[in-house]
Motif scaffolding. Structure first.
Motif, PDB file in Angstrom:
ATOM      1  N   SER A   1      56.013  75.560  58.260  1.00  0.00           N
ATOM      2  CA  SER A   1      55.228  74.332  58.146  1.00  0.00           C
ATOM      3  C   SER A   1      56.033  73.303  57.365  1.00  0.00           C
ATOM      4  O   SER A   1      56.971  73.647  56.639  1.00  0.00           O
ATOM      5  CB  SER A   1      53.897  74.604  57.453  1.00  0.00           C
ATOM      6  OG  SER A   1      54.103  74.964  56.107  1.00  0.00           O
TER       7      SER A   1
ATOM      8  N   THR B   1      55.768  69.076  55.530  1.00  0.00           N
ATOM      9  CA  THR B   1      54.921  67.972  55.099  1.00  0.00           C
ATOM     10  C   THR B   1      54.924  66.859  56.142  1.00  0.00           C
ATOM     11  O   THR B   1      55.808  66.793  56.996  1.00  0.00           O
ATOM     12  CB  THR B   1      55.403  67.411  53.753  1.00  0.00           C
ATOM     13  OG1 THR B   1      56.767  67.001  53.892  1.00  0.00           O
ATOM     14  CG2 THR B   1      55.293  68.450  52.642  1.00  0.00           C
ATOM     15  N   GLN B   2      53.938  65.981  56.034  1.00  0.00           N
ATOM     16  CA  GLN B   2      53.807  64.888  56.996  1.00  0.00           C
ATOM     17  C   GLN B   2      54.959  63.893  56.895  1.00  0.00           C
ATOM     18  O   GLN B   2      55.407  63.348  57.899  1.00  0.00           O
ATOM     19  CB  GLN B   2      52.477  64.173  56.782  1.00  0.00           C
ATOM     20  CG  GLN B   2      52.233  63.046  57.764  1.00  0.00           C
ATOM     21  CD  GLN B   2      50.874  62.387  57.565  1.00  0.00           C
ATOM     22  OE1 GLN B   2      50.124  62.713  56.646  1.00  0.00           O
ATOM     23  NE2 GLN B   2      50.550  61.447  58.426  1.00  0.00           N
TER      24      GLN B   2
ATOM     25  N   GLN C   1      57.629  59.316  58.573  1.00  0.00           N
ATOM     26  CA  GLN C   1      56.728  60.325  59.108  1.00  0.00           C
ATOM     27  C   GLN C   1      57.488  61.237  60.058  1.00  0.00           C
ATOM     28  O   GLN C   1      58.280  60.775  60.874  1.00  0.00           O
ATOM     29  CB  GLN C   1      55.558  59.680  59.837  1.00  0.00           C
ATOM     30  CG  GLN C   1      54.544  60.700  60.309  1.00  0.00           C
ATOM     31  CD  GLN C   1      53.248  60.073  60.772  1.00  0.00           C
ATOM     32  OE1 GLN C   1      52.751  59.153  60.146  1.00  0.00           O
ATOM     33  NE2 GLN C   1      52.698  60.571  61.860  1.00  0.00           N
ATOM     34  N   ARG C   2      57.226  62.515  59.941  1.00  0.00           N
ATOM     35  CA  ARG C   2      57.871  63.516  60.782  1.00  0.00           C
ATOM     36  C   ARG C   2      57.048  63.720  62.055  1.00  0.00           C
ATOM     37  O   ARG C   2      55.850  63.444  62.075  1.00  0.00           O
ATOM     38  CB  ARG C   2      57.966  64.843  60.029  1.00  0.00           C
ATOM     39  CG  ARG C   2      58.845  64.749  58.803  1.00  0.00           C
ATOM     40  CD  ARG C   2      58.748  65.996  57.970  1.00  0.00           C
ATOM     41  NE  ARG C   2      59.750  65.969  56.911  1.00  0.00           N
ATOM     42  CZ  ARG C   2      59.774  66.815  55.906  1.00  0.00           C
ATOM     43  NH1 ARG C   2      58.872  67.767  55.818  1.00  0.00           N
ATOM     44  NH2 ARG C   2      60.711  66.732  54.989  1.00  0.00           N
TER      45      ARG C   2
ATOM     46  N   GLU D   1      54.777  65.775  64.699  1.00  0.00           N
ATOM     47  CA  GLU D   1      53.776  66.809  64.416  1.00  0.00           C
ATOM     48  C   GLU D   1      54.364  68.208  64.605  1.00  0.00           C
ATOM     49  O   GLU D   1      54.047  69.125  63.855  1.00  0.00           O
ATOM     50  CB  GLU D   1      52.562  66.625  65.326  1.00  0.00           C
ATOM     51  CG  GLU D   1      51.799  65.357  64.994  1.00  0.00           C
ATOM     52  CD  GLU D   1      50.654  65.088  65.935  1.00  0.00           C
ATOM     53  OE1 GLU D   1      49.639  64.547  65.451  1.00  0.00           O
ATOM     54  OE2 GLU D   1      50.760  65.406  67.138  1.00  0.00           O
TER      55      GLU D   1
ATOM     56  N   ARG E   1      53.519  70.425  61.367  1.00  0.00           N
ATOM     57  CA  ARG E   1      53.170  69.522  60.268  1.00  0.00           C
ATOM     58  C   ARG E   1      51.838  69.930  59.647  1.00  0.00           C
ATOM     59  O   ARG E   1      50.834  70.081  60.340  1.00  0.00           O
ATOM     60  CB  ARG E   1      53.116  68.083  60.785  1.00  0.00           C
ATOM     61  CG  ARG E   1      53.649  67.100  59.789  1.00  0.00           C
ATOM     62  CD  ARG E   1      53.779  65.731  60.349  1.00  0.00           C
ATOM     63  NE  ARG E   1      52.460  65.187  60.664  1.00  0.00           N
ATOM     64  CZ  ARG E   1      52.270  64.135  61.437  1.00  0.00           C
ATOM     65  NH1 ARG E   1      53.291  63.502  61.975  1.00  0.00           N
ATOM     66  NH2 ARG E   1      51.058  63.692  61.684  1.00  0.00           N
TER      67      ARG E   1
ATOM     68  N   GLU F   1      46.998  68.368  52.621  1.00  0.00           N
ATOM     69  CA  GLU F   1      48.261  68.703  51.944  1.00  0.00           C
ATOM     70  C   GLU F   1      48.136  68.690  50.423  1.00  0.00           C
ATOM     71  O   GLU F   1      48.833  69.431  49.744  1.00  0.00           O
ATOM     72  CB  GLU F   1      49.371  67.752  52.390  1.00  0.00           C
ATOM     73  CG  GLU F   1      49.808  68.002  53.814  1.00  0.00           C
ATOM     74  CD  GLU F   1      51.010  67.168  54.205  1.00  0.00           C
ATOM     75  OE1 GLU F   1      52.137  67.683  54.070  1.00  0.00           O
ATOM     76  OE2 GLU F   1      50.820  66.013  54.639  1.00  0.00           O
TER      77      GLU F   1
END
Length: 159
Positions: A28, A30-31, A41-42, A44, A104, A111
């Motif tokens: 997983s 983070t955003q 932003q990454r 999804e 994500r 989070e």
């Protein structure tokens, strides 16, 4: 070291038993990237293949297609290309394939608190369905590869 010794044994056993090995390494993320990395932003879902070196391209493409079909924003080697596991165990030239999936966290949890989010069960269900469909794809892929190999051997024998 014990982890990698065990992992190596399991992968070798799978390859000996089936003539190939497929590994899906899940993580997983983070955003957003850290501020030091620009804070962007990454995606999804990010599928890491060591830039194509750890698995056949059709495998990562299929996994991306399965997530995208459910509405996820998917990248391949966008933020994470894979780590130690993909380096050690990704050998597509001997039919040993691995890719890393980064999911994500904000898709399924808060989070900040780490509490399950309202979409937790949906994401879990999507992942289960995707893995089942991917398993079917791999089975068909193996069948077709075996058939091609048998056809080549038969052609050689008849020549």
């Amino acid at each position: 070291i014990p982890y990698h010794q065990t992992m190596t044994s399991l992968v070798e056993e799978a390859r000996k038993a089936h003539g190939c090995a497929y590994i899906v390494d899940c993580h997983s993320m983070t955003q957003f990237d850290t501020k030091a990395r620009g804070g962007k932003q990454r995606p999804e879902i990010d599928i890491g293949t060591r830039s194509g070196g750890s698995c056949a391209p059709d495998l990562s493409d299929k996994m991306a297609e399965l997530f995208a079909a459910r509405g996820y924003d998917v990248g391949i080697n966008k933020r994470f290309v894979g780590g130690e596991i993909t380096v050690r165990y990704g050998w597509p030239e001997i039919d040993q394939h691995i890719f890393q999936i980064e999911l994500r966290r904000d898709l399924y949890m808060d989070e900040a608190t780490r509490a399950r989010g309202e979409n937790f069960l949906k994401v879990k269900s999507d992942c289960n369905a995707i893995l089942g469909e991917f398993k079917d794809y791999v089975a068909q892929r193996n069948y077709e590869n075996t058939k091609k190999t048998e056809d080549k051997m038969n052609d050689r024998r008849s020549s």
